[in-house]
Design a protein around this motif. Structure first.
Motif, PDB file in Angstrom:
ATOM      1  N   GLY A   1     -12.639   0.949  11.492  1.00 37.85           N
ATOM      2  CA  GLY A   1     -12.022   0.526   9.965  1.00 37.85           C
ATOM      3  C   GLY A   1     -12.118  -0.401   9.452  1.00 37.85           C
ATOM      4  O   GLY A   1     -11.395  -0.944   8.498  1.00 37.85           O
TER       5      GLY A   1
ATOM      6  N   CYS B   1      -4.667   6.212   0.326  1.00 34.41           N
ATOM      7  CA  CYS B   1      -3.926   5.422   0.360  1.00 34.41           C
ATOM      8  C   CYS B   1      -4.464   3.966  -0.957  1.00 34.41           C
ATOM      9  O   CYS B   1      -5.891   4.396  -1.147  1.00 34.41           O
ATOM     10  CB  CYS B   1      -4.590   4.937   2.093  1.00 34.41           C
TER      11      CYS B   1
ATOM     12  N   GLN C   1     -12.310  -2.798  -1.720  1.00 38.97           N
ATOM     13  CA  GLN C   1     -11.412  -3.896  -0.952  1.00 38.97           C
ATOM     14  C   GLN C   1     -11.241  -5.297  -1.818  1.00 38.97           C
ATOM     15  O   GLN C   1     -12.676  -5.501  -1.834  1.00 38.97           O
ATOM     16  CB  GLN C   1     -11.120  -4.141   0.794  1.00 38.97           C
TER      17      GLN C   1
ATOM     18  N   TYR D   1      -6.443  -1.950  -3.184  1.00 42.23           N
ATOM     19  CA  TYR D   1      -7.547  -1.425  -1.776  1.00 42.23           C
ATOM     20  C   TYR D   1      -7.339   0.214  -2.516  1.00 42.23           C
ATOM     21  O   TYR D   1      -6.132   0.846  -3.047  1.00 42.23           O
ATOM     22  CB  TYR D   1      -6.656  -1.573  -0.751  1.00 42.23           C
TER      23      TYR D   1
ATOM     24  N   PHE E   1      -6.712   7.107   5.180  1.00 45.10           N
ATOM     25  CA  PHE E   1      -6.673   7.414   6.556  1.00 45.10           C
ATOM     26  C   PHE E   1      -6.053   8.447   6.977  1.00 45.10           C
ATOM     27  O   PHE E   1      -6.286   9.669   6.660  1.00 45.10           O
ATOM     28  CB  PHE E   1      -5.502   5.737   7.051  1.00 45.10           C
TER      29      PHE E   1
ATOM     30  N   ARG F   1       0.534  -2.224  -0.002  1.00 45.38           N
ATOM     31  CA  ARG F   1       0.144  -0.005  -0.276  1.00 45.38           C
ATOM     32  C   ARG F   1       0.848   1.140   0.193  1.00 45.38           C
ATOM     33  O   ARG F   1       1.508   1.559   0.063  1.00 45.38           O
ATOM     34  CB  ARG F   1      -0.953  -0.019   1.459  1.00 45.38           C
TER      35      ARG F   1
ATOM     36  N   ALA G   1      -7.761   3.097   9.285  1.00 46.45           N
ATOM     37  CA  ALA G   1      -9.084   3.423   7.451  1.00 46.45           C
ATOM     38  C   ALA G   1      -9.933   4.114   8.202  1.00 46.45           C
ATOM     39  O   ALA G   1     -11.323   3.897   9.114  1.00 46.45           O
ATOM     40  CB  ALA G   1      -8.720   2.191   6.925  1.00 46.45           C
TER      41      ALA G   1
ATOM     42  N   SER H   1     -14.164   3.251   0.394  1.00 40.33           N
ATOM     43  CA  SER H   1     -12.771   2.430   0.515  1.00 40.33           C
ATOM     44  C   SER H   1     -13.734   0.926   0.506  1.00 40.33           C
ATOM     45  O   SER H   1     -14.501   1.193   0.000  1.00 40.33           O
ATOM     46  CB  SER H   1     -12.321   1.548   2.293  1.00 40.33           C
TER      47      SER H   1
END
Length: 356
Positions: A126, A84, A110, A95, A99, A71, A104, A108
């Motif tokens: 997070g 990030c 993932q 990802y 943050f 990352r 996190a 987002s």
């Protein structure tokens, strides 16, 4: 006492188990350095690297994750703070998010094994926990939207992406429910398939269908409903989950290793489908078991972490497939123990190849 470290490059091991790699000046780290330790390992991090100013990590750095992804992140006063982006070793996006103070936060993305994505606003720990988390299928349009806890589906409904916006440069899809059907995490046991037998996977339902196979005496087969691009996961293989020393008797012809690349492992787990579920009239929640064999296939085996069924085998197109074409895959049977139909098909295929 780090003040005793006079200067130069060295490794400092703390009583906490952490290791500090880098250059030191008057007991404080400066320039490029790395951090390893049990506190990082607890959150899935192997180590992190970046640039230190007067002993504090600031600016751009890298976080090396336990899952072998890397990352690119920003640090402020020693904490990950800012945008990030995670990438795999082969350059695939893994990802996307932000943050704040080391945690996190916000919307987002993932990556999930099998070309899926978890997307949504993270909770105060997070985690992908909440009532509006989505699992996005490989087409990045079909989804299961609903309640997840730490990335695990609790209860959701089929949905599709209808529009996109941006929040702090992170893509935020807007979803629309497409059905009132409820999907949950139903992991099969060694006794039975746990999911409702005809709760069709919303992604499969859009792109593939079961019809009479064009292969002589094969019965049902799986066909493309739409044009399918090369290298796209398109169908999932669910069944009873069996340990290496378990089996169904008499043999069903549907036994398959959970992970094909582990087939030489004597402890490898496998899946099988009882006779009562062989016909699509009796089971249609997943459809990869309807794909027939070919020595010249248009699909290949892979694996996916499915939101409902867990880790399962799946099939991926190895060439572009037109709507209406039958899908096929190599069964990879051992020729010494293969059934007669497999041997006959090999003979026909070999004869044709020689004549060509």
């Amino acid at each position: 006492d780090l003040s005793k470290v006079c200067g130069g490059e060295c490794v400092v091991r703390l009583k906490s188990g952490e290791e500090l790699h880098g250059s030191w000046r008057e007991g404080r780290r400066v320039g490029h350095g790395s951090l390893y330790g049990p506190r990082l390992e607890k959150v899935g991090v192997k180590h992190l690297t970046g640039y230190y100013d007067d002993g504090v990590l600031n600016g751009q750095g890298k976080i090396y994750m336990a899952n072998s992804t890397i990352r690119d992140a920003w640090f402020s006063d020693g904490y990950c703070h800012g945008p990030c982006r995670g990438m795999t070793m082969d350059g695939r996006l893994d990802y996307v998010g932000w943050f704040k103070g080391g945690l996190a936060t916000g919307f987002s993305w993932q990556h999930v094994r099998g070309e899926g994505w978890l997307v949504g606003c993270l909770d105060n720990k997070g985690k992908f926990t909440g009532e509006e988390i989505a699992y996005l299928y490989p087409d990045l349009e079909t989804a299961i939207l609903g309640k997840f806890e730490d990335g695990v589906l609790i209860s959701g409904q089929p949905a599709r992406v209808v529009s996109n916006t941006f929040d702090k440069d992170v893509l935020v899809p807007k979803f629309e429910l497409t059905s009132e059907k409820i999907y949950k995490r139903w992991i099969s046991t060694n006794k039975d398939i746990e999911c409702p037998p005809h709760l069709a996977d919303p992604y499969e339902a859009r792109i593939v269908e079961v019809k009479q196979s064009s292969v002589p005496e094969a019965g049902e087969g799986l066909f493309a409903k739409v044009d399918l691009p090369c290298n796209r996961i398109i169908s999932y293989y669910n069944g009873l989950r069996l340990a290496h020393d378990e089996c169904l008797l008499p043999e069903t012809g549907y036994d398959i290793f959970l992970e094909l690349n582990l087939r030489k492992d004597k402890q490898a787990k496998h899946l099988d489908i009882p006779f009562k579920y062989h016909s699509s009239l009796e089971y249609s929640s997943t459809l990869a078991h309807k794909v027939n064999h070919s020595f010249d296939p248009n699909c290949a085996w892979d694996n996916a972490e499915h939101p409902v069924h867990g880790l399962v085998p799946c099939i991926r197109t190895s060439v572009a497939v037109k709507a209406g074409e039958e899908l096929s895959i190599h069964y990879n049977m051992d020729m010494e123990s293969a059934p007669q139909w497999y041997m006959d098909e090999w003979e026909r295929y070999s004869t044709k190849k020689r004549s060509d």
